[in-house]
Scaffold this motif. Structure first.
Motif, PDB file in Angstrom:
ATOM      1  N   LEU A   1       0.812  -1.206   0.000  1.00  0.00           N
ATOM      2  CA  LEU A   1       0.000   0.000   0.000  1.00  0.00           C
ATOM      3  C   LEU A   1       0.847   1.259   0.000  1.00  0.00           C
ATOM      4  CD1 LEU A   1      -2.627  -1.008   2.724  1.00  0.00           C
ATOM      5  CD2 LEU A   1      -2.758  -1.381   0.254  1.00  0.00           C
ATOM      6  N   CYS A   2       0.290   2.300  -0.579  1.00  0.00           N
ATOM      7  CA  CYS A   2       0.931   3.614  -0.545  1.00  0.00           C
ATOM      8  C   CYS A   2       1.015   4.074   0.910  1.00  0.00           C
ATOM      9  CB  CYS A   2       0.123   4.608  -1.373  1.00  0.00           C
ATOM     10  SG  CYS A   2       0.705   6.319  -1.246  1.00  0.00           S
ATOM     11  N   LEU A   3       2.140   4.579   1.293  1.00  0.00           N
ATOM     12  CA  LEU A   3       2.366   4.974   2.680  1.00  0.00           C
ATOM     13  C   LEU A   3       1.505   6.169   3.087  1.00  0.00           C
ATOM     14  CD1 LEU A   3       4.129   4.125   5.059  1.00  0.00           C
ATOM     15  CD2 LEU A   3       5.832   5.779   4.316  1.00  0.00           C
ATOM     16  N   ASN A   4       1.063   6.942   2.113  1.00  0.00           N
ATOM     17  CA  ASN A   4       0.274   8.132   2.411  1.00  0.00           C
ATOM     18  C   ASN A   4      -1.226   7.890   2.294  1.00  0.00           C
ATOM     19  OD1 ASN A   4      -0.058  11.025   2.986  1.00  0.00           O
ATOM     20  ND2 ASN A   4      -0.716  11.144   0.852  1.00  0.00           N
ATOM     21  N   CYS A   5      -1.695   7.504   1.110  1.00  0.00           N
ATOM     22  CA  CYS A   5      -3.134   7.359   0.885  1.00  0.00           C
ATOM     23  C   CYS A   5      -3.645   5.947   1.149  1.00  0.00           C
ATOM     24  CB  CYS A   5      -3.494   7.780  -0.533  1.00  0.00           C
ATOM     25  SG  CYS A   5      -2.860   6.676  -1.827  1.00  0.00           S
TER      26      CYS A   5
ATOM     27  N   PHE B   1       0.915  -0.053  -7.691  1.00  0.00           N
ATOM     28  CA  PHE B   1       1.127  -0.855  -8.888  1.00  0.00           C
ATOM     29  C   PHE B   1       2.519  -1.487  -8.810  1.00  0.00           C
ATOM     30  CE2 PHE B   1      -2.106   2.183 -10.419  1.00  0.00           C
ATOM     31  CZ  PHE B   1      -3.055   1.268 -10.869  1.00  0.00           C
ATOM     32  N   HIS B   2       2.795  -2.414  -9.709  1.00  0.00           N
ATOM     33  CA  HIS B   2       4.051  -3.162  -9.655  1.00  0.00           C
ATOM     34  C   HIS B   2       5.282  -2.266  -9.830  1.00  0.00           C
ATOM     35  CE1 HIS B   2       2.081  -7.022  -9.420  1.00  0.00           C
ATOM     36  NE2 HIS B   2       1.324  -6.719 -10.461  1.00  0.00           N
ATOM     37  N   ASN B   3       5.117  -1.153 -10.527  1.00  0.00           N
ATOM     38  CA  ASN B   3       6.267  -0.265 -10.754  1.00  0.00           C
ATOM     39  C   ASN B   3       6.344   0.876  -9.737  1.00  0.00           C
ATOM     40  OD1 ASN B   3       3.953   0.957 -11.719  1.00  0.00           O
ATOM     41  ND2 ASN B   3       5.000   2.047 -13.372  1.00  0.00           N
ATOM     42  N   GLU B   4       5.497   0.851  -8.709  1.00  0.00           N
ATOM     43  CA  GLU B   4       5.498   1.891  -7.686  1.00  0.00           C
ATOM     44  C   GLU B   4       6.113   1.361  -6.393  1.00  0.00           C
ATOM     45  OE1 GLU B   4       1.487   4.414  -8.924  1.00  0.00           O
ATOM     46  OE2 GLU B   4       1.318   2.754  -7.497  1.00  0.00           O
TER      47      GLU B   4
ATOM     48  N   CYS C   1       2.407   6.054  -4.104  1.00  0.00           N
ATOM     49  CA  CYS C   1       1.808   5.984  -5.443  1.00  0.00           C
ATOM     50  C   CYS C   1       2.199   7.231  -6.225  1.00  0.00           C
ATOM     51  CB  CYS C   1       0.284   5.868  -5.331  1.00  0.00           C
ATOM     52  SG  CYS C   1      -0.538   7.340  -4.673  1.00  0.00           S
ATOM     53  N   VAL C   2       1.955   7.221  -7.509  1.00  0.00           N
ATOM     54  CA  VAL C   2       2.343   8.338  -8.367  1.00  0.00           C
ATOM     55  C   VAL C   2       1.666   9.635  -7.919  1.00  0.00           C
ATOM     56  CG1 VAL C   2       2.182   9.292 -10.706  1.00  0.00           C
ATOM     57  CG2 VAL C   2       2.857   6.915 -10.371  1.00  0.00           C
ATOM     58  N   ASN C   3       0.380   9.555  -7.572  1.00  0.00           N
ATOM     59  CA  ASN C   3      -0.344  10.759  -7.162  1.00  0.00           C
ATOM     60  C   ASN C   3       0.252  11.384  -5.906  1.00  0.00           C
ATOM     61  OD1 ASN C   3      -2.162  10.579  -9.294  1.00  0.00           O
ATOM     62  ND2 ASN C   3      -3.638   9.376  -8.119  1.00  0.00           N
ATOM     63  N   CYS C   4       0.553  10.560  -4.911  1.00  0.00           N
ATOM     64  CA  CYS C   4       1.129  11.084  -3.665  1.00  0.00           C
ATOM     65  C   CYS C   4       2.565  11.556  -3.879  1.00  0.00           C
ATOM     66  CB  CYS C   4       1.072  10.016  -2.577  1.00  0.00           C
ATOM     67  SG  CYS C   4      -0.609   9.678  -1.990  1.00  0.00           S
TER      68      CYS C   4
END
Length: 226
Positions: free
Chosen positions: A15-19, A24-27, A31-34
């Motif tokens: 999971l994204c640490l922020n949201c 995704f596999h390349n993140e 995430c890209v947005n955060c």
């Protein structure tokens, strides 16, 4: 193999640490947005703060702005208190890329993290600055060292202390074990968040026991008043 990874992800989601959305596999880490929301300090603002200006620094840089309740505070809090050393590696690799584009720190001999007192290190299990500093050292093609500069006094967390209290209590907390080791070398002193500069200044005072040393400073974040 892909099936096993997907099955593992069901029980242990990445999971994204922020949201906290699925990555995704390349993140990694964010995430890209955060990642796009991180308040990066642009190159033209990489100036030495007034409270460090009289320390004869070669250079000073900070990567992110740190404000109360912003994304920078959240991810560094996770790094510092919840074993998320991947945050330091993530920021270190990204920051190194930005530095390479700005042609900064091309002659660093050693990268040194601001040390923890041995009691706090034993309790936490790791220095939250180490993974960030190691990433910088690797990408700057320099050496990493965390044994020569030591913290000789312990203190309670600085989080709730005033700027004046942090500054006045940081005097003479650090000691250089070998004053000849960094002679004629350019060292990069690394910390997580800089506020008053008291900790950094105390480290610089200790390092200046070395003859003909050059000192620069890099931090993950810089506390903004805005």
């Amino acid at each position: 193999m892909r099936f096993l990874k997907d099955l593992f992800g069901i029980f242990y989601p990445n999971l994204c640490l922020n949201c906290e959305n699925n990555l995704f596999h390349n993140e990694k880490t964010l995430c890209v947005n955060c990642k796009n929301e991180l308040p990066i300090i642009k190159d033209k603002l990489f100036n030495t703060p007034f409270f460090l200006a009289n320390n004869n620094l070669q250079d000073f840089v900070s990567f992110l702005y740190y404000r109360k309740d912003n994304i920078t505070q959240k991810i560094i809090h996770e790094l510092k208190y919840y074993d998320r050393e991947d945050v330091g590696d993530f920021l270190g690799n990204w920051f190194s890329y930005e530095l390479s584009n700005s042609k900064r720190f091309t002659d660093i001999d050693y990268v040194i993290p601001v040390p923890l007192h041995k009691k706090k290190l034993k309790k936490r299990g790791y220095n939250q600055v180490s993974s960030f500093a190691k990433s910088l050292a690797k990408n700057l093609n320099s050496n990493y060292n965390e044994g020569k500069l030591v913290r000789v006094s312990n203190s309670k967390t600085q989080t709730k202390k005033s700027r004046f209290d942090r500054y006045s209590e940081s005097s003479s907390k650090f000691k250089l074990i070998d004053t000849a080791f960094f002679e004629n070398k350019h060292v990069l002193l690394v910390d997580d968040v800089i506020t008053t500069g008291a900790t950094i200044e105390s480290c610089i005072n200790a390092l200046n026991a070395t003859k003909d040393i050059k000192i620069s400073v890099a931090t993950m974040a810089y506390t903004s008043k805005d």
